[in-house]
Design a protein around this motif. Structure first.
Motif, PDB file in Angstrom:
ATOM      1  N   PRO A  46       0.827  -1.203   0.000  1.00  0.00           N
ATOM      2  CA  PRO A  46       0.000   0.000   0.000  1.00  0.00           C
ATOM      3  C   PRO A  46       0.863   1.256   0.000  1.00  0.00           C
ATOM      4  O   PRO A  46       1.970   1.270   0.542  1.00  0.00           O
ATOM      5  N   ALA A  47       0.362   2.301  -0.631  1.00  0.00           N
ATOM      6  CA  ALA A  47       1.110   3.555  -0.675  1.00  0.00           C
ATOM      7  C   ALA A  47       1.397   4.036   0.743  1.00  0.00           C
ATOM      8  O   ALA A  47       0.565   3.915   1.637  1.00  0.00           O
ATOM      9  N   SER A  48       2.582   4.555   0.942  1.00  0.00           N
ATOM     10  CA  SER A  48       2.955   5.059   2.262  1.00  0.00           C
ATOM     11  C   SER A  48       3.643   6.400   2.078  1.00  0.00           C
ATOM     12  O   SER A  48       4.208   6.685   1.022  1.00  0.00           O
ATOM     13  N   PRO A  49       3.602   7.238   3.100  1.00  0.00           N
ATOM     14  CA  PRO A  49       4.250   8.552   2.976  1.00  0.00           C
ATOM     15  C   PRO A  49       5.757   8.393   2.849  1.00  0.00           C
ATOM     16  O   PRO A  49       6.346   7.443   3.381  1.00  0.00           O
ATOM     17  N   PRO A  50       6.403   9.289   2.136  1.00  0.00           N
ATOM     18  CA  PRO A  50       7.856   9.181   1.985  1.00  0.00           C
ATOM     19  C   PRO A  50       8.565   9.379   3.313  1.00  0.00           C
ATOM     20  O   PRO A  50       8.116  10.139   4.177  1.00  0.00           O
ATOM     21  N   ILE A  51       9.670   8.674   3.472  1.00  0.00           N
ATOM     22  CA  ILE A  51      10.471   8.780   4.686  1.00  0.00           C
ATOM     23  C   ILE A  51      11.693   9.640   4.408  1.00  0.00           C
ATOM     24  O   ILE A  51      12.032   9.910   3.256  1.00  0.00           O
ATOM     25  N   ALA A  52      12.373  10.071   5.457  1.00  0.00           N
ATOM     26  CA  ALA A  52      13.682  10.707   5.323  1.00  0.00           C
ATOM     27  C   ALA A  52      14.735   9.607   5.361  1.00  0.00           C
ATOM     28  O   ALA A  52      14.522   8.541   5.945  1.00  0.00           O
TER      29      ALA A  52
END
Length: 410
Positions: A14-20
């Motif tokens: 599933p799509a997930s927010p980008p990480i640093a």
């Protein structure tokens, strides 16, 4: 007879927010722990860049190799976004003439072909003999000085520095100034203005060196390149690039590798028992240490990587330390230092058309350095606790700022 079942279609997580980009190392020798989790669950994951760009992070060995070998992914410096804010970092610019590490074919091919022609068997043999002799000379000086010592200052930095001077034909009476300028350029904590100032000083020195080699050629790589159609600007920038690629990297491999061996006595015993296996030792240290935290490439067109669609213009960050610890490529305890391991296939020198041109020379320096150091000083040990060794966590090339050591003077 029934038709065989078609394989189940690949479904991306599933799509997930980008990480640093994870940067905190749990130990001096291990990459950030989050990278292993990503490699297991999402080997290509959305990554947020400090400048607001949204690209990707790749952590598996297979996918890193895939991207590095794919001509649809560019090394051009003006296209890329960096995943961390680096000291002295300015806006992205096209590579100066000659700096082919940040170019794509055909420009890259032209420059690399010229340099490949200078890495002759005769020159490599001569440099190997010189490296072995210089290694002995610096060990002699270290022994005369007596314990304790900073291994970076007395051993790890001077050897590759002298090799670079030999490649560029820097005269003996000019080497002190040349290396002082190089040290100023690479000094930790430099501001952007200090980087620019140090760069201009070194650039002027390189142009001076090029003119000298044109006027009086000698048996060095820079003199050989003056016979080509390269301009003085191109030659100076190539010399500058060789300095950056060959000095800091090998210095930190020699120092960090020694640190690793001193804190893994069981593995140091393996080296002591079989110094003739230095080649295998060097390959495992290259795999295990991961002094280059990442490479970046930018998609020139839409491309599928590991089931994800990388859009044209997106930058992909490739984690070399995570790839070199991938159990899919190194199944037998990849997080352990094991000098009996066959570590071939590691990505310590990259992969594809940009694979490190001077890798064999770097290997010679390490194959000569490690066995000679521990043979000369059998009681070599850290002079401080391991946690007190200052790490280069703030630098583009990982390693140690200094390595205090001591030994039993005879």
């Amino acid at each position: 007879m029934t038709e065989p079942e078609a394989p189940a279609p690949h479904t991306a997580p599933p799509a997930s927010p980008p990480i640093a980009l994870p940067t905190l190392r749990p130990t001096p020798f291990d990459p950030p722990a989050e990278l292993a989790g990503l490699r297991e669950t999402r080997p290509i994951a959305p990554l947020a860049y400090p400048d607001g760009h949204q690209g990707w992070l790749v952590t598996s060995h297979a996918l890193v190799r895939q991207v590095l070998a794919d001509r649809r992914f560019s090394a051009r410096s003006e296209l890329r976004h960096l995943p961390v804010q680096q000291p002295g970092q300015g806006p992205a610019q096209p590579a100066p003439p000659g700096v082919f590490l940040s170019m794509d074919p055909p420009e890259h091919t032209r420059y690399r072909h010229l340099l490949t022609g200078e890495f002759t068997v005769r020159r490599m043999r001569r440099l190997t003999e010189r490296i072995e002799a210089v290694t002995g000379e610096y060990l002699d000086a270290m022994e005369r000085q007596g314990p304790p010592a900073d291994l970076v200052e007395t051993f790890a930095a001077p050897i590759p520095a002298l090799v670079i001077c030999e490649l560029l034909g820097v005269a003996d009476d000019d080497r002190e100034r040349f290396l002082a300028e190089a040290a100023a350029l690479m000094r930790p904590g430099n501001s952007h203005e200090e980087v620019v100032s140090a760069f201009l000083v070194m650039q002027a020195h390189m142009k001076e060196l090029v003119r000298a080699r044109r006027a009086e050629p000698s048996d060095d790589m820079l003199s050989g390149l003056t016979k080509s159609d390269l301009t003085d600007e191109e030659l100076a920038n190539i010399g500058f690039m060789l300095l950056g690629a060959g000095l800091d990297t090998t210095t930190n491999m020699l120092a960090l590798g020694t640190f690793a061996l001193l804190t893994h006595p069981d593995q140091l015993a393996v080296l002591r028992a079989a110094p003739d296996r230095a080649e295998q030792v060097v390959e495992e240290l290259l795999r295990y240490l991961g002094i280059i935290p990442f490479l970046v490439r930018t998609a020139l067109e839409d491309a599928e990587v590991g089931g994800e669609l990388v859009r044209a213009g997106q930058t992909v960050t490739l984690s070399l330390p995570a790839a070199n610890r991938d159990p899919g490529r190194f199944p037998d305890h990849p997080d352990a230092l094991d000098l009996s391991r066959a570590a071939g296939g590691h990505l310590g020198f990259g992969h594809g058309v940009h694979q490190c041109l001077g890798q064999q020379l770097a290997r010679v320096e390490m194959r000569a350095g490690y066995p000679a150091l521990f043979a000369r000083f059998p009681s070599l040990r850290l002079a401080v606790e391991p946690g007190e060794v200052p790490l280069r966590t703030d630098m583009a090339i990982y390693g140690v700022h200094s390595l205090p050591v001591t030994w039993d003077a005879g």
